[in-house]
Design an enzyme around this catalytic site. Sequence first.
Site, mmCIF file in Angstrom:
data_model
loop_
_atom_site.group_PDB
_atom_site.id
_atom_site.type_symbol
_atom_site.label_atom_id
_atom_site.label_comp_id
_atom_site.label_asym_id
_atom_site.label_seq_id
_atom_site.Cartn_x
_atom_site.Cartn_y
_atom_site.Cartn_z
ATOM 1 N N ASP A 148 0.788 -1.243 0.000
ATOM 2 C CA ASP A 148 0.000 0.000 0.000
ATOM 3 C C ASP A 148 0.819 1.292 0.000
ATOM 4 O OD1 ASP A 148 -2.467 -1.112 -0.299
ATOM 5 O OD2 ASP A 148 -3.009 -1.042 1.827
ATOM 6 N N LYS A 177 3.368 1.122 -4.915
ATOM 7 C CA LYS A 177 4.241 0.533 -5.953
ATOM 8 C C LYS A 177 3.522 0.394 -7.291
ATOM 9 C CE LYS A 177 4.812 -3.094 -3.320
ATOM 10 N NZ LYS A 177 4.136 -2.612 -2.105
ATOM 11 N N THR A 178 2.310 -0.130 -7.242
ATOM 12 C CA THR A 178 1.580 -0.370 -8.497
ATOM 13 C C THR A 178 1.135 0.952 -9.118
ATOM 14 O OG1 THR A 178 0.890 -2.509 -7.636
ATOM 15 C CG2 THR A 178 -0.324 -1.670 -9.536
ATOM 16 N N HIS A 194 3.807 -9.520 -0.790
ATOM 17 C CA HIS A 194 5.086 -9.718 -0.127
ATOM 18 C C HIS A 194 5.708 -11.078 -0.456
ATOM 19 C CE1 HIS A 194 8.142 -9.235 2.832
ATOM 20 N NE2 HIS A 194 7.765 -10.321 3.457
HETATM 21 P P1 GDP Z 1 1.101 -1.105 -3.501
HETATM 22 O O1 GDP Z 1 0.454 -2.091 -2.588
HETATM 23 O O2 GDP Z 1 2.432 -0.661 -2.960
HETATM 24 O O3 GDP Z 1 1.189 -1.564 -4.920
HETATM 25 O O4 GDP Z 1 0.195 0.234 -3.468
HETATM 26 P P2 GDP Z 1 -0.903 0.730 -4.503
HETATM 27 O O5 GDP Z 1 -0.283 1.310 -5.713
HETATM 28 O O6 GDP Z 1 -1.913 -0.333 -4.680
HETATM 29 O O7 GDP Z 1 -1.510 1.968 -3.691
HETATM 30 C C1 GDP Z 1 -2.111 1.810 -2.415
HETATM 31 C C2 GDP Z 1 -3.024 2.962 -2.099
HETATM 32 O O8 GDP Z 1 -2.285 4.174 -2.016
HETATM 33 C C3 GDP Z 1 -4.080 3.215 -3.183
HETATM 34 O O9 GDP Z 1 -5.275 3.576 -2.555
HETATM 35 C C4 GDP Z 1 -3.513 4.364 -3.969
HETATM 36 O O10 GDP Z 1 -4.497 5.143 -4.614
HETATM 37 C C5 GDP Z 1 -2.801 5.168 -2.904
HETATM 38 N N1 GDP Z 1 -1.679 5.918 -3.466
HETATM 39 C C6 GDP Z 1 -0.724 5.426 -4.298
HETATM 40 N N2 GDP Z 1 0.132 6.399 -4.663
HETATM 41 C C7 GDP Z 1 -0.277 7.528 -4.055
HETATM 42 C C8 GDP Z 1 0.196 8.887 -4.047
HETATM 43 O O11 GDP Z 1 1.187 9.245 -4.690
HETATM 44 N N3 GDP Z 1 -0.498 9.769 -3.297
HETATM 45 C C9 GDP Z 1 -1.586 9.419 -2.587
HETATM 46 N N4 GDP Z 1 -2.180 10.380 -1.879
HETATM 47 N N5 GDP Z 1 -2.068 8.158 -2.564
HETATM 48 C C10 GDP Z 1 -1.437 7.227 -3.293
HETATM 49 MG MG MG Z 2 0.706 -3.420 -5.784
#
Ligand code: GDP
Ligand code: MG
Length: 390
Positions: free
Chosen positions: A21, A24-25, A84
């Site tokens: 979260d 990354k994606t 993970h």
């Molecule tokens: P991952 O699990 O690392 O791949 O994270 P995700 O890309 O799925 O993002 C997790 C959450 O964080 C989602 O609700 C995204 O919309 C939010 N998010 C991702 N990048 C940003 C950002 O640059 N700013 C904000 N405010 N929220 C973000």
């Molecule tokens: Mg992801």
Amino acid sequence: SKTAYVRTKPHLNIGTMGHVDHGKTTLTAAITKVLAERGTGTFVPFDRIDRAPEEAARGITINIAHVEYETGTRHYAHVDMPGHADYVKNMVTGAAQLDGAILVVSALDGIMPQTAEHVLLARQVGVDHIVVALNKADGAADEELTDLVELEVRDLLTAQGYPGDAVPVVRVSGLRALEGDPRWTASIEALLDAVDTYVPMPERYLDAPFLLPVENVLTITGRGTVVTGAVERGTLRVGDRVSVLGADVETVVTGLETFGKPMAQAQAGDNVAVLLRGVPRDAVRRGHVVAAPGSVVPARRFSARVYLLSGREGGRTTPVASGYRPQFYIRTADVVGDVDLGATGAARPGETVEMTVELGREIPLEPGLGFAIREGGRTVGAGTVTVVHN
Ligand code: GDP
Ligand code: MG
């Protein structure tokens, strides 16, 4: 017919890593969007990257998502892993073959357990260059708090043997860049520039005999069985003979593609799909190895140096003893192994130990090969093969 892949720029494999979260994606999607606007990539939306394994085509478990793009100077294959456990399987075992990594840390949350674990594991498997994306910078109300998170990340990197003071840390917002906000689009450009300049071109073992750990197997109707993965070493052309170790077959390569484009020659570092003549779909599996005939000898027994993760690092909280039987993740293979700790007979989490391992089945092994040890769905150790016993 399809346009052929033309090798005009050096190719590198990179990937996003970091706590769930932290974005990354979203960042991966944003990178493809920014480069699509520059005309050197194709936009890949979030949903296409983050598809659930069960949605993957033809029932194949895809637990590693690849996108490709070009910057001004390089061609990249970028992996974004959904969970993970996938990091452990793909990155730690070397299957993802990362030449560099983008460590994504939420500026709002700071370092979290998986942030630390991914850095530790990256160090263990020899990912020498990390660029930090301090993400969600759009939501950081307080600059000073973000400064603190940056310091914390630099300290973590230093503690794990990275040059924490020299590592580029770029404040970005994947989400805002994805929405087209110019300020944050520029932040993605800055991140890519940092990757271009900070991650060096790795040495490729082109002269070595060909070796490809099989990541996925699929069937193309009317054409046959295709295996995919990242070429570990050597080169491959259509018409070459190969052995599939694990399936015990020798065959001929009848097709070669990268990201849907036919290629004349695949080489170390490339992500490829290899069409194999006359091999039944169910004969080949993830974990098998495609190699130049006679170039590798599979074995079951090896000695290794292993670091057992401490409880704080997500590892075990109790010691292990000879007779311990965890899973070994070696390249793309997942094999049970019997551990012999020699004279001491036991080892505690947090220790580095020598061990001899007897695997449940033969796989290609060689000194220097990295692997992860998993138990009950978590990583408990990371090691390197020192001696292969035949
Ligand atoms: P991952 O699990 O690392 O791949 O994270 P995700 O890309 O799925 O993002 C997790 C959450 O964080 C989602 O609700 C995204 O919309 C939010 N998010 C991702 N990048 C940003 C950002 O640059 N700013 C904000 N405010 N929220 C973000
Ligand atoms: Mg992801």
